[in-house]
Design an enzyme around this catalytic site. Structure first.
Site, PDB file in Angstrom:
ATOM      1  N   HIS A 129      13.880  30.204  21.965  1.00 14.21           N
ATOM      2  CA  HIS A 129      12.975  31.370  21.872  1.00 14.21           C
ATOM      3  C   HIS A 129      13.335  32.129  20.582  1.00 14.21           C
ATOM      4  O   HIS A 129      13.850  33.246  20.620  1.00 14.21           O
ATOM      5  CB  HIS A 129      13.148  32.260  23.110  1.00 14.21           C
ATOM      6  N   ASP A 223      19.984  36.979  30.485  1.00 13.51           N
ATOM      7  CA  ASP A 223      18.584  36.602  30.656  1.00 13.51           C
ATOM      8  C   ASP A 223      18.406  36.223  32.126  1.00 13.51           C
ATOM      9  O   ASP A 223      19.401  36.036  32.855  1.00 13.51           O
ATOM     10  CB  ASP A 223      18.244  35.420  29.721  1.00 13.51           C
ATOM     11  N   CYS A 263      15.949  40.422  26.872  1.00 10.02           N
ATOM     12  CA  CYS A 263      14.649  40.032  26.301  1.00 10.02           C
ATOM     13  C   CYS A 263      13.486  40.447  27.181  1.00 10.02           C
ATOM     14  O   CYS A 263      12.365  40.573  26.696  1.00 10.02           O
ATOM     15  CB  CYS A 263      14.623  38.526  26.033  1.00 10.02           C
ATOM     16  N   ARG A 291       9.784  43.156  18.886  1.00 11.07           N
ATOM     17  CA  ARG A 291       9.052  41.881  18.843  1.00 11.07           C
ATOM     18  C   ARG A 291       7.867  42.006  17.886  1.00 11.07           C
ATOM     19  O   ARG A 291       7.586  41.117  17.101  1.00 11.07           O
ATOM     20  CB  ARG A 291       8.561  41.501  20.249  1.00 11.07           C
TER      21      ARG A 291
HETATM   22  N1  NVA Z   1      14.464  32.217  29.764  1.00  9.60           N
HETATM   23  C1  NVA Z   1      13.220  32.886  30.088  1.00  9.60           C
HETATM   24  C2  NVA Z   1      12.796  33.789  28.980  1.00  9.60           C
HETATM   25  C3  NVA Z   1      11.555  34.592  29.276  1.00  9.60           C
HETATM   26  C4  NVA Z   1      11.116  35.413  28.108  1.00  9.60           C
HETATM   27  C5  NVA Z   1      12.157  31.848  30.393  1.00  9.60           C
HETATM   28  O1  NVA Z   1      12.085  30.837  29.694  1.00  9.60           O
HETATM   29  O2  NVA Z   1      11.385  32.051  31.346  1.00  9.60           O
HETATM   30  N1   CP Z   2      10.676  38.251  26.187  1.00  7.40           N
HETATM   31  C1   CP Z   2       9.481  37.630  26.255  1.00  7.40           C
HETATM   32  O1   CP Z   2       9.205  36.662  25.553  1.00  7.40           O
HETATM   33  O2   CP Z   2       8.607  38.194  27.120  1.00  7.40           O
HETATM   34  P1   CP Z   2       7.218  37.584  27.616  1.00  7.40           P
HETATM   35  O3   CP Z   2       7.540  36.394  28.465  1.00  7.40           O
HETATM   36  O4   CP Z   2       6.574  38.689  28.412  1.00  7.40           O
HETATM   37  O5   CP Z   2       6.397  37.197  26.430  1.00  7.40           O
END
Ligand code: NVA
Ligand code: CP
Length: 310
Positions: A129, A223, A263, A291
């Site tokens: 990410h 996270d 995040c 962001r």
């Molecule tokens: N690790 C999480 C991040 C969400 C922004 C996911 O992939 O769902």
């Molecule tokens: N942190 C993040 O990417 O959030 P969303 O999944 O809401 O885009």
């Protein structure tokens, strides 16, 4: 033409150029100066997974840069009915100026980029990410933690952890990652990070003890324990992550002025306590706002590195 698929592909200097652009554009935006760096450009935004921040920040970001964003949910486009990724890429990239994709495997993203005529940005995959980490690093700078910070990531060895590995090893700071056994980071990504760390002077410490990881840290982060696509593993994961919640006792081990980043979305009393979250809410929501600013830096940088623009 450059794509923004993982921070692995960028040098420290390039990452810092994007951060500097983000800072400049943030200052202008705060003064309501919407400089049209990408006038009349269209950003295609393909989502195969849910999103709040990524969608709102990219759509608002491209609009404030003088362009327009197209929200393309895979539920609504033919990709969701089986049209191949490579065909989707060849169609969409002939019409728009830049593409952001949130998808499952990094391989699918790479396939799109291979067939795309325009720069592609990773808006989250199972592996990485990277735009999140650009916002996180911008936030760290703003809170006085940009210079040789000690960072502690507690929790799942997931896409966020992998992107932390990349930014720390590229920029040369200390990162300690503590995951439960069986939920460690991907070995290949760790190997890459260790290689970059040798060049940058970063210190990467991988372990399973969260209490040791946060000791004396400047930045503590975590996270969700259940990423998108892992919903069926929820119960098993919650059991495996016992002891990895960032709570007041854990935060007290970090430096007294340590910041906490998340995040988002956050799941209270799982990866973070309500008390730690609310005590650090101002930082967390600045991180979330960043962001918007960080991604403008990425988009403008990519746009200025297109061969056909030189
Ligand atoms: N690790 C999480 C991040 C969400 C922004 C996911 O992939 O769902
Ligand atoms: N942190 C993040 O990417 O959030 P969303 O999944 O809401 O885009």
């Amino acid at each position: 033409m450059r794509h923004f698929l993982t921070l692995k592909d960028f040098s420290k200097e390039e990452i810092m150029e994007m951060i500097a652009l983000a800072q400049k554009i943030k200052t202008q935006t705060k003064r309501k100066q919407y400089v049209p760096y990408m006038e009349h450009q269209t950003l295609g935004m393909i989502f195969e997974k849910s999103s709040t921040r990524t969608r709102v920040s990219f759509e608002t970001g491209i609009y404030q840069l003088g362009g327009i964003g197209l929200f393309l949910s895979s539920n609504d486009i033919q990709l969701g009915r089986g049209e191949p990724m490579k065909d989707t890429a060849r169609v969409i990239s002939r019409m728009v100026d830049m593409v952001m994709i949130r998808t499952f495997s990094q391989e699918k993203l790479d396939e799109f980029a291979t067939y795309s005529k325009v720069p592609v940005i990773n808006g989250l995959t199972d592996e990485y990410h990277p735009v999140q980490l650009m916002a996180d690093y911008l936030t760290m700078i703003e809170y006085g933690k940009g210079d040789h910070p000690i960072c502690a990531y507690v929790g799942d060895g997931n896409n966020l952890a992998h992107s932390w590995l990349m930014i720390a090893s590229k920029l040369g700071f200390e990162l300690r990652i503590a995951t439960p056994k069986g939920y460690e980071c991907n070995d290949e990504i760790v190997t890459d990070a260790m290689r970059f760390a040798e060049e940058s002077g970063a210190k990467i410490i991988i372990g399973n003890d969260p209490q040791t990881a946060v000791e004396g840290a400047d930045v503590v982060t975590t996270d969700t324990w259940v990423s998108m696509g892992q919903e069926e593993e929820k119960e098993k994961r919650i059991a495996a992550f016992a002891g990895y919640k960032v709570d007041d006792t854990m935060m007290q081990k970090a430096k007294s002025d340590a910041i906490f980043l998340h995040c988002l979305p956050a799941y209270r009393e799982y990866e973070v306590s309500e008390s730690v979250f609310e005590a650090h809410a101002e930082t967390i929501f600045t991180e979330s706002e960043n962001r918007l600013h960080a991604q403008k830096g990425v988009m403008v940088w990519l746009d200025s590195h297109r061969e056909d623009k030189k």
